[in-house]
Enzyme design. Structure first.
Site, PDB file in Angstrom:
ATOM      1  N   CYS A 149       0.771  -1.121  -0.283  1.00 29.52           N
ATOM      2  CA  CYS A 149      -0.027   0.082   0.172  1.00 29.52           C
ATOM      3  C   CYS A 149       0.886   1.178   0.030  1.00 29.52           C
ATOM      4  O   CYS A 149       0.499   2.326  -0.241  1.00 29.52           O
ATOM      5  CB  CYS A 149      -0.900  -0.086   1.176  1.00 29.52           C
ATOM      6  SG  CYS A 149      -1.744  -1.405   1.416  1.00 29.52           S
ATOM      7  N   HIS A 157      -2.452   8.184   5.624  1.00 32.25           N
ATOM      8  CA  HIS A 157      -2.846   6.826   4.896  1.00 32.25           C
ATOM      9  C   HIS A 157      -4.216   6.763   5.336  1.00 32.25           C
ATOM     10  O   HIS A 157      -4.833   6.155   4.285  1.00 32.25           O
ATOM     11  CB  HIS A 157      -1.948   5.687   5.415  1.00 32.25           C
ATOM     12  CG  HIS A 157      -1.618   4.493   4.520  1.00 32.25           C
ATOM     13  ND1 HIS A 157      -1.645   4.548   3.206  1.00 32.25           N
ATOM     14  CD2 HIS A 157      -1.956   3.203   4.812  1.00 32.25           C
ATOM     15  CE1 HIS A 157      -1.615   3.400   2.889  1.00 32.25           C
ATOM     16  NE2 HIS A 157      -1.980   2.632   3.576  1.00 32.25           N
ATOM     17  N   HIS A 161      -9.372   2.378  -0.887  1.00 35.83           N
ATOM     18  CA  HIS A 161      -7.971   2.043  -0.782  1.00 35.83           C
ATOM     19  C   HIS A 161      -7.441   1.466  -1.977  1.00 35.83           C
ATOM     20  O   HIS A 161      -7.833   0.227  -1.991  1.00 35.83           O
ATOM     21  CB  HIS A 161      -7.733   1.432   0.638  1.00 35.83           C
ATOM     22  CG  HIS A 161      -6.191   1.224   0.950  1.00 35.83           C
ATOM     23  ND1 HIS A 161      -5.113   1.739   0.250  1.00 35.83           N
ATOM     24  CD2 HIS A 161      -5.703   0.261   1.719  1.00 35.83           C
ATOM     25  CE1 HIS A 161      -4.088   1.478   0.624  1.00 35.83           C
ATOM     26  NE2 HIS A 161      -4.313   0.589   1.419  1.00 35.83           N
TER      27      HIS A 161
END
EC number: 2.3.1.86
Length: 1858
Positions: free
Chosen positions: A1279, A1519, A1560
């Protein structure tokens, strides 16, 4: 006639005919009329490529001649030769004769029409009904080698056979795809065993001919395998290859060879999915067979009947009765056998029927009960009692601590931007709300902003500081005080106006008599004339008079009778209004001052009349409820205190129902949470909109310690009533509260129902407003009793009504309200007074509510009668006053009746009065409308029809203006100049990395449309147009539409024109539904439906299965796998094999799992790479994620203004363009194909492996766009990939390995990843979220109390980064500076996805007692200036020694040595080395000073490079995945960083949590965040997390972060932080800085030159972008490299080779010869060398050399210029092309003269006007003063000066001759 003349005449004739055709009108309509009407033609045949004219003729027949033809019995045929050949040639199918053996069949009905229908559906024109016999055989012919070659090529290219020309070679057909070419050659080798030499270069027809010699006419391995796969995967079950061949033989008479040909053709026509049924499969084969026949030039025969005759319908027919007779015995036998078996098994065959009969009886009984219930209660009642309460759906709001800082900051900027200019009620109200939430965190936050408010910027900043200081003081005062409800808004009244046009307008206007609630309370206490009543003395006097008049009633005159009536009415009225006022024992003497309106008015009218306040309390006596002065006085005191000081509800628990938007209850709710109460409010319309309404209310009004709980609830349901109260009191699964107040305001209207129309809704309303309200109170009583809460009774605010049937037409409403009054008596008679207290509120006319809004227009008229109507704000204030402690105490003694009716009860016949008022208003309106209409008619008659045009209002609707904007360039004087003094020349621009372009493909389209949604929560018109284009809803059209020329948008489906201003209205709803986070759309993922996720289950079969047919190869493979558990045997007729799986064999059976991850962020529905211009062959070849990357690359370059990627090579070498794009997973579709589809033996491209590599996507970027040879680095950081990519790209540029880099990340969404993330419990469970009442758009909620896992998404994000110097040279826009990039791992552990804190090391430092001087930019500037002087001295000394070096070398090599060349090259080297040293010094003291210094944290040092501190980071993009662990950990990391680096207390960062909107996307996450931050830098607007409905309490301790839920417009952001965390201990952080700090390192001339370049580039990019939208050409693939093949090695090996525009094509390409490398300072160097050579050639001379940096001269300092240059030289320099360079040259020349005289320079402050440089060819200076004296003393005869410039410095050589 000779042939050539014939040909010439034929050509001439053709030209003339065509000219005639083109020049003449078609007149087809008239032609048709002649053919159809005049000639009455019945058969028309069209000869042409398509059925065009025939179609027109059919439409004409249908519209004009259908009735005519029917009347005249004309039957017409419209035929086309290419479709209706049989009909044209009368080629009819032979009629089968009837069979003689069955004469009765002729009379039998025809067979089913189903087969015939199937034939009609077939596309084959020759298809007919199935027959009794086979078709006549067609001459068989084997397939040729060419047939197979062409088929294999077409199948591999996925093209139709006709699209594969025979005159082209395989190499040409594959378009340069070597992998595909190798696949085809491999297939040919497998098919034919061997192939000729270089088959890829041989045309197909020649290749087939060369293979034919050794070809045996049979299908080979590859073609047989493909055919077998086609049949097994696309034909219906049981329809195997044998059945296929048998059908082709019997249906069409095709032999084995022809069958092979048909099957080969079928490979190129393969259906997309499996055919559902055998008839459909036969239709498909018929279509293929007919096309094969057309291609082969054969005629297919129709099947013939066997025997002598046949039935006309295709088969022998039998009488059903005969069939029944034949089968009767069989059926009887079967039945008998069945009964015997049933008896044996002891089964009753009638069990089912018996059970059915019993169930029917039960069903009838139940149905009768249901019917009865339905008839009695009705549908509305039935649906209205369904329970809706669900504790899972409870929304809890309590994060007032966060909203306080958000509101304070919003208010601060509202003042700064002039939205709040004066201290009005709104500002005071906001201040009170902030004070109610005062806490130490808030005070620190406000104190920092006020202390650092830049008041020098203007008046608004000064006002913000003044108000802020005052607010801080107020907040400090109330820090330990309970929050209060205090309403400072202006009370309003009703106003109805009717304008001249008859339009009725109602509005709320401030009351002149009551400017605040204190005045309002006073007015309510005073009452009015309508509430006057006679006091005791007056009543007694009136009674005496009445008595006297009665005694002499028979003698009364007319006037006396009237007097009698008036007196009698007064007495009755007085007694009816308040009987106890005339009784002394109740309230004492009337002369005693009471707490009523007369006392407040100051002059009681003793002995005459008194007034009852409009708001008053009543007390119960034996006659009923009467006005009580004492109780009213207490109540009015409470209201007065509440208006003045506020009212607190801290520590109180409240249950509210009926508090929907626009209701009185909503206003009461605002007051309760403002006062600090904990409230549970119910809603019967639970939805996202409703919960957002309450959340916004809490965020605005919620005070410290308050809490708002919203739950779904149906007060019509008994279950809900009980469940709600249980939830409130349950300490484990509920709230664990004990209620202090109950405000049951829920109601539904029953308008229009009189006594004869009491219906189902009326009963439900009665149940809601009475029955279940009592149940609710009973449940609370039961809970209090069960828990022993006897000393804390809950006060019930009963919503009473003055409507006791007065208005009528309201069903059971008045009965429901009237019945509530029984609670006043029950309180005494029943046993719940210890648990509940009663306060009944008769609610008056409240304007604007759902029940009363229709009466707003007459409210003003009603008030003129002396009564009072109320705004919602006023009525809420009245009700909240009843909840004050004083009234609560009264209620604990006795029930309290509060009359809040405003005197409305004193108006007789209120309904008639309202009707009259409404009629008057409507009549006035109608009259004025009629007058206006009449005036308009008169005006038209007098002045003409068009005379009104000038006076009509025209609303100008804005059209879409799709801009393609570059970042806003700052102004020099305001933004850059203040920074320039410290930053100018302080960094090495070659080592500064800037972002010059960015892009993304994601759930919201691209970066522009995503920013619109993120910043404002909605699309603009332009955003809607762009999204509609992206989704394929519209396309651009330029050409005729319906006979008219049109250029603009059209609907993609209908082709109808769409005006751009209508796009938003037409498409926005669809766009919003199919963009962003939403339910997974299977069509986007090749049919993946999470509700039916396919898995395979292995089973072992327990008995032999039926055989099936397969090819020999497949059969052998089954045998190889299963061994003895399978039998295979050859079918002799077809060569195929039968396969039987035996007991014990294993099968993998598909099953469908109902998966709970139903929601994801998906690219907009309809997103198509073709729309951007990506070629079809690329789309079919690559993984879908590659398309995201390609589009992003094109858009990133476009956002940088680069419309041709080869433009880079005008400025840099091929090897200096790098690619650092990475991914977490890569090509998921390719991986799925490689592992799953290949395992399932599905058709798949052979080169699928290459598309699965993560670096393949970058390779495609280079192959299709860049053609660079620069570094390619492929990060894989889960990620955190995108930020890791930025880190790698940054290092690559800083280290000099590249000057341009593409960085970013990408990832796709795929079911396999979704399933495994779910197994890790990392993602949001959609089923749970739905159960909690969440919509898909709400399921990603970073930082909230209820966050429950991240939401997967897909897409790509990218940035184009380059060195700052290159960006300035190219004139590309600069979006931001990358100041720092870091990555970090974490500690020992066992959890791969666990969030870590390794990123903390970005702030690592061990400072000394005092800060490092290197952090002071002024100190670094001094060191840099010192180093520059040293470099110049070195350069001067090297230049002085050049001649000696040359003479020494010449002495050693006298023959080959050329002095001039040597001197030229050495001087250039010295110049380059000086520049390099200066850049190294800039890098060392500017960019890199903090590295390897443990006293300076990387974060602090990176900011200090640009003169910034840690306090100047404005925002942090998190994030923020919406997981419990990450959001907490990340906030902790940032806070620790800020604290460790000494960020000031109260200076909280604004947190951006973008994933609430986008989900995401794994690899792309950091890139999207980074893009968003660049947009924040440009706009100053910080977007909020709109899903942050309630920020987790755990976040409160992170005092350096604010969590905004709405966008906040700031006055500018200087720097930002982006953090990203990935599975596998990946942590990364990027610090970005506003580009104005880069511009501050330049001088003004450089900046203005750059500005001009950027503006030019922006215009070019704007045109390119719009052309791309119109022509679908944003992406333009390159077909060849920018150099010819023979130049490749030369271009690669020459770092100075650059492209140039081709003179013929204007394409950028490398010329055959590289341009001669010219040093920018070669001419100046040459001048220096000549001067030095001249000096050494002259005897008795002395040389002075001086080097000055061009930017070291401050030409804006007039005093300095006056000291060094006389006026003539100043004028010369000012007129030079570069004044800065000219001044530096003059300065350098004067210094060189001093050195040549042997006199030391006196520094920068020395007056150099004594040396005047002439502009003649000799450059001889004129000396004055000290300089002249020094020259005279030294004996100087002549001085000459040479000045030269480069880009960075000036060099002067002075020669003095003695």
């Amino acid at each position: 006639m000779r042939p050539e003349i014939e040909q010439e005449l034929a050509h001439t004739l053709l030209v003339e005919l065509l000219a005639y055709q083109f020049a003449s009108p078609v007149r087809w309509i008239e032609t048709q009329d002649v053919i159809l009407a005049e000639k009455r033609t019945e058969r028309i045949v069209e000869i042409g490529p398509a059925d065009t004219l025939g179609g027109m003729a059919r439409r004409t027949l249908a519209s004009k001649y259908e009735a005519y033809d029917a009347a005249t019995s004309v039957q017409r045929q419209i035929l086309c030769y290419n479709k209706d050949a049989k009909e044209i040639y009368y080629d009819v199918d032979p009629v089968e004769e009837e069979t003689e053996s069955a004469p009765e069949a002729a009379a039998a009905p025809p067979t089913s029409a189903a087969p015939a229908a199937a034939v009609v559906a077939a596309p084959a024109p020759a298809a007919s009904a199935p027959s009794a016999g086979p078709a006549a055989p067609v001459e068989d012919a084997p397939v040729t080698a060419l047939d197979i070659v062409r088929t294999l090529v077409a199948q591999k290219l996925k093209k139709a056979l006709s699209d594969v020309p025979l005159n082209k070679a395989i190499k040409d057909l594959v378009g340069g795809k070597s992998t595909l070419q190798n696949e085809i050659l491999g297939d040919l080798g497998k098919e034919f065993g061997s192939t000729p030499e270089k088959p890829e270069d041989t045309p197909l027809d020649e290749l087939g001919a060369s293979m034919q010699a050794t070809f045996n006419g049979q299908l080979g391995k590859q073609s047989s395998s493909l055919i077998a796969r086609l049949v097994s995967s696309k034909m219906p079950g049981g329809f195997n290859i044998t059945a296929v061949r048998k059908y082709l033989e019997t249906r069409w008479g095709l032999g084995p060879g022809r069958q092979d040909g048909v099957l080969l053709l079928a490979l190129t026509m393969e259906p997309a999915s499996r055919i559902g049924s055998e008839p459909d499969a036969k239709v498909f084969l018929d279509d293929v067979a007919n096309k094969y026949a057309a291609n082969s030039g054969i005629s297919l025969n129709v099947p013939t009947a066997s025997g002598d005759g046949g039935a006309s319908a295709g088969g022998m027919l039998m009488d059903p009765a005969a069939i029944d007779a034949l089968t009767k015995d069989q059926r009887a036998l079967f039945k008998q056998q069945l009964e015997i078996i049933a008896r044996y098994l002891k089964m009753d065959l009638r069990d089912g029927q018996k059970a059915f009969v019993a169930s029917q009886e039960t069903q009838k009984t139940l149905q009768a009960q249901l019917d009865l219930w339905q008839a009695e209660h009705g549908d509305f009642y039935a649906s209205g009692i369904e329970p809706s309460f669900d504790p899972l759906k409870a929304r809890v709001y309590d994060s007032s601590w966060n909203w306080a800082r958000q509101d304070a900051l919003s208010m601060y900027y509202d003042i700064i931007f002039g939205r709040l200019k004066v201290v009005d009620r709104e500002i005071v109200s906001q201040c009170i709300r902030i004070m109610n939430r005062s806490n130490p965190l808030l005070l620190e936050f406000m104190q920092y902003h006020i202390d650092n408010c830049p008041t020098e910027r203007g008046e608004t900043y000064q006002l913000a500081k003044e108000l802020g200081e005052q607010l801080i003081e107020n907040c400090k005062e109330v820090l330990g005080v309970s929050p209060v409800y205090k309403d400072v808004a202006v009370p309003t009244g009703p106003q109805t106006t009717i304008d001249a046009r008859g339009n009725i307008e109602y509005q709320e206007v401030p009351r002149a008599s009551a400017r605040k609630l204190e005045h309002y309370v006073k007015q309510m206490a005073e009452g009015g004339p309508i509430s006057e009543y006679s006091n005791r003395a007056k009543v007694q006097n009136d009674l005496r008079s009445v008595y006297k008049l009665i005694r002499r009633q028979h003698r009364l005159s007319k006037s006396s009778q009237l007097q009698f009536n008036a007196l009698y009415k007064d007495v009755v009225r007085a007694l009816s209004m308040n009987e106890n006022q005339i009784m002394p024992q109740e309230n004492g003497s009337t002369k005693k001052p009471g707490r009523n309106g007369s006392v407040r008015n100051g002059s009681p009218r003793a002995g005459k009349v008194e007034t009852i306040p409009f708001l008053h309390l009543k007390k119960k006596n034996e006659h009923g409820w009467d006005y009580s002065k004492k109780l009213t006085g207490i109540y009015l005191d409470v209201l007065e205190s509440a208006a003045r000081s506020g009212l607190t509800f801290q520590g109180k628990n409240v249950l509210m129902t009926g508090a929907g938007a626009g209701s009185i209850g909503a206003e009461v709710l605002q007051g309760l949470i403002s006062g600090g109460a904990k409230v549970i409010v119910t809603t019967s319309r639970y939805s996202r909109e409703v919960t957002e309404y309450y959340q916004a209310m809490y965020a605005r009004y919620g005070a410290r310690g308050s809490q708002l709980v919203v739950v779904p609830f149906n007060q019509g349901s008994k279950q809900d009533v009980e469940a709600l109260v249980d939830y409130i009191y349950d300490t484990k699964k509920g709230l664990g509260w004990d209620l202090d107040f109950i405000v049951p305001f829920a109601a539904i209207p029953e308008n229009g129902r009189e006594i004869d129309s009491i219906d189902s809704k009326s009963e439900l309303a009665h149940r809601i407003m009475l029955t279940n309200l009592l149940r609710l109170l009973g449940s609370v009583k039961a809970q209090k009793q069960a828990n022993g809460f006897e000393t804390r009774p809950a006060q019930v605010i009963l919503p009473l009504s003055p409507n006791h049937g007065t208005f009528g037409n309201d069903g059971l409403y008045s009965e429901s309200k009237l019945a509530l009054e029984t609670l006043f008596n029950r309180w005494y008679s029943e046993n719940w007074s210890n648990y509940l207290t009663i306060c009944g509120a008769v609610i008056g006319w409240t304007r604007g509510t759902g029940l009363m809004s229709g009466n707003n227009m007459v409210a003003e008229g009603v008030e003129k009668l002396g009564v009072r109507t109320f705004s919602q704000q006023e009525m809420a204030f009245n009700l909240l006053g009843l909840m004050a402690p004083a009234i609560v105490n009264l209620c604990q003694l006795d029930p309290v009746w509060a009359d809040l009716n405003g005197g409305l009860q004193f108006i007789p016949d209120l309904k008639d009065l309202m009707t009259r008022l409404r009629t008057e208003i409507m009549e006035t309106s109608d009259v004025r409308r009629a007058v206006i209409k009449e005036t308009a008619i008169e005006n038209k008659v007098v002045n003409g029809e068009d005379s009104e045009v000038l006076y009509k209002k025209v609303i100008a609707e804005p059209r879409a203006n799709i801009k393609f904007q570059f970042p806003n360039l700052p102004t020099w004087d305001e933004d850059i100049k203040p920074l320039n003094e410290n930053l100018k020349g302080m960094v090495n621009l070659d080592k500064v990395v800037v972002v010059t372009g960015f892009s993304e493909v994601g759930p919201w389209g691209n970066s522009r449309t995503r920013w619109e949604m993120e910043a404002s929560g909605k699309f603009s018109l332009e955003g809607c147009v762009e999204m509609a284009w992206i989704m394929g809803l519209i396309r651009h059209h330029n050409g005729p539409i319906k006979g008219k020329t049109y250029s603009g948008w059209v609907d993609s489906k209908t082709g109808e024109p769409v005006d751009d201003k209508d796009v938003k209205a037409k498409y926005e709803k669809y766009i919003l539904e199919h963009s962003g986070i939403r339910l997974i759309e299977p069509e986007l993922f090749k049919g993946y439906d999470p509700k039916k996720k396919q898995l395979l289950q292995e089973i072992v079969i327990e008995e032999d299965l039926e055989p099936f047919e397969a090819s020999k190869e497949t059969a052998e493979e089954f045998k190889r796998e299963h061994g003895e558990k399978v039998e295979i045997f050859e079918v002799l007729e077809s060569g195929e094999y039968t396969v039987r799986l035996k007991k014990g064999a294993t099968l993998l059976i598909p099953k469908a799992l109902q998966f709970d991850r139903l929601v994801a962020g998906q690219v907009p529905t309809g997103w198509d790479a073709r729309r951007y211009g990506i070629p079809e062959d690329i789309i079919e070849q690559v993984d879908p994620v590659t398309l995201f990357v390609l589009v992003c690359t094109a858009e990133a370059m476009l956002s940088a203004g680069v419309t041709d990627p080869y433009e880079f090579y005008k400025y840099v070498h091929l090897s200096e363009v790098g690619n650092c794009i990475g991914s977490g997973i890569g090509g998921t579709h390719a991986l799925r194909g490689m592992y799953k589809d290949r395992y399932l033996d599905k058709p798949l491209q052979k080169d699928i492996l290459q598309e699965s590599f993560i670096n393949t996507m970058s390779a495609w970027v280079n192959m299709l766009l860049l053609s660079s040879t620069g570094p390619i680095k492929t990060p894989v950081g889960a990620c955190a990939t995108a930020v890791e990519s930025v880190d790698i790209g940054y290092e690559t540029i800083v280290e000099g390995k590249a000057r341009v880099c593409f960085v970013g990340g990408f990832d796709d969404f795929q079911e396999e990843g979704s399933y495994e993330f779910a197994n890790m419990k990392a993602t949001s469970n959609a089923e749970d979220e739905f159960a909690h009442g969440r919509t898909p758009q709400e399921m990603s909620r970073p930082t909230t109390t209820t966050r429950a896992g991240f939401m997967e998404s897909q897409g790509c994000g990218m940035q184009l980064i380059m060195s700052a110097q290159l960006a300035l040279d190219m004139g590309v826009p600069i979006y931001g500076i990358i100041a720092l990039t870091t990555t970090a791992t974490d500690k020992i552990g066992r959890s791969v996805p666990a969030p870590g804190q390794g990123v903390l090391t970005t702030a690592r430092e061990n400072p000394g007692k005092f800060p490092s001087p290197l952090l002071d930019i002024k100190y670094r500037r001094r060191q840099l200036e010192l180093r520059k002087r040293q470099i110049r001295e070195w350069q001067e000394s090297e230049l002085l020694y050049l001649q000696e070096e040359a003479e020494a070398i010449k002495a050693q090599n006298p023959a080959d040595f050329v002095v001039e060349e040597y001197l030229q090259e050495r001087a250039q080297h010295i110049n380059r080395e000086a520049i390099r040293q200066e850049k190294d010094a800039q890098f060392s003291l500017g960019n890199n000073f903090w590295k390897q210094d443990s006293r300076i944290a990387p974060l602090r040092g990176a900011l200090a490079t640009w003169g910034l501190t840690v306090d100047e980071i404005g925002v942090a993009s998190f994030h923020g995945t919406s997981t419990v662990a990450n959001d907490k950990n990340e906030s902790d990391v940032i806070c620790q960083q800020m604290k460790h680096l000494g960020r000031k207390k109260g200076n909280a960062l604004l947190g951006i949590f973008q994933k609430y909107l986008t989900g995401h996307p794994k690899g792309a996450a950091g890139a999207w965040m980074f893009n968003g931050c660049l947009q924040v830098l440009d706009s100053g607007l910080v977007p909020g997390n709109r899903n942050a409905d309630n920020v987790d309490k755990v976040m409160e301790k992170f005092d350096y972060i604010v969590y905004p839920s709405r966008s906040i417009q700031t006055d500018g952001i200087k720097a930002f932080s982006v953090t990203s965390f990935g599975f596998g201990q990946k942590g990364a952080q990027v610090i970005g800085i506003h580009p104005k700090y880069l511009y501050a390192t330049l001088d003004r001339a450089q900046f203005e030159a750059y500005r001009a370049k950027v503006e030019t580039r922006q215009k070019k990019a704007y045109r390119y972008f719009h052309n791309g939208l119109v022509n679908n050409s944003i992406f333009v693939a390159k077909n060849k490299a920018p150099y010819e093949d023979e130049l490749q090695s030369k271009v690669f090996l020459n770092p100075d080779y650059r492209v140039a525009a081709d003179k013929k094509t204007s394409e950028l390409k490398y010329p055959p010869k590289p341009p001669v490398a010219t040093d920018a300072g070669s001419e100046s160097t040459k001048a220096v060398i000549e001067s030095l050579a001249k000096a050494h050639a002259t005897e008795n001379s002395k040389i002075g050399v001086d080097v000055e940096s061009i930017d070291s001269i401050n030409i804006s300092n007039e005093t300095f210029i006056e000291r060094i240059l006389p006026a003539s030289e100043q004028q010369y320099c000012q007129n030079a092309p570069s004044p800065q360079s000219s001044f530096a040259g003059r300065w350098s020349a004067k210094e060189a003269v001093f050195k040549s005289l042997g006199v030391c320079s006196k520094g920068a402050g020395a007056p150099l006007k004594d040396i005047e440089i002439e502009n003649d060819s000799n450059g001889a200076p004129t000396l004055h003063g000290v300089a002249a004296e020094a020259a005279k003393e030294a004996g100087v005869k002549h001085i000459s000066v040479s000045i030269s410039h480069s880009d960075m410095q000036a060099v002067a050589v002075a020669i003095s001759q003695f």
